[in-house]
Design a protein around this motif. Sequence first.
Motif, PDB file in Angstrom:
ATOM      1  N   CYS A  86     -82.240 -41.838 -15.041  1.00 37.77           N
ATOM      2  CA  CYS A  86     -82.082 -42.853 -13.991  1.00 37.77           C
ATOM      3  C   CYS A  86     -80.844 -43.710 -14.221  1.00 37.77           C
ATOM      4  N   THR A  87     -80.520 -43.991 -15.463  1.00 41.78           N
ATOM      5  CA  THR A  87     -79.346 -44.825 -15.743  1.00 41.78           C
ATOM      6  C   THR A  87     -78.070 -44.121 -15.328  1.00 41.78           C
ATOM      7  N   CYS A 127     -77.877 -44.155 -11.291  1.00 32.80           N
ATOM      8  CA  CYS A 127     -77.741 -45.428 -10.576  1.00 32.80           C
ATOM      9  C   CYS A 127     -76.264 -45.744 -10.328  1.00 32.80           C
ATOM     10  N   ILE A 164     -79.790 -50.054 -14.000  1.00 35.00           N
ATOM     11  CA  ILE A 164     -80.865 -49.616 -14.882  1.00 35.00           C
ATOM     12  C   ILE A 164     -80.335 -49.399 -16.289  1.00 35.00           C
ATOM     13  N   CYS A 220     -82.544 -43.431  -8.272  1.00 36.42           N
ATOM     14  CA  CYS A 220     -83.317 -43.360  -9.511  1.00 36.42           C
ATOM     15  C   CYS A 220     -84.688 -42.737  -9.275  1.00 36.42           C
ATOM     16  N   CYS A 242     -85.812 -39.390 -11.422  1.00 38.97           N
ATOM     17  CA  CYS A 242     -86.789 -39.512 -12.507  1.00 38.97           C
ATOM     18  C   CYS A 242     -87.699 -38.288 -12.587  1.00 38.97           C
TER      19      CYS A 242
END
Length: 56
Positions: A16-17, A20, A25, A45, A49
């Motif tokens: 997710c980081t 983004c 995140i 995100c 995930c």
Amino acid sequence: MAARVIKALCIGCGVCTRMCPLGAISVQVKTASVDNALCDECEECIFACPNGAITV
């Protein structure tokens, strides 16, 4: 309303980081965390995930 992490489902993988676009995140102590001030609810995100640990 910003994205939020369901901690019981998050494995801290960091996918997710990377997805983004706003850098909202981060992963801290093996759990993702969303900076509500930066999140614009783009939902990238959520789709990224692998465990479904992020919701809006």
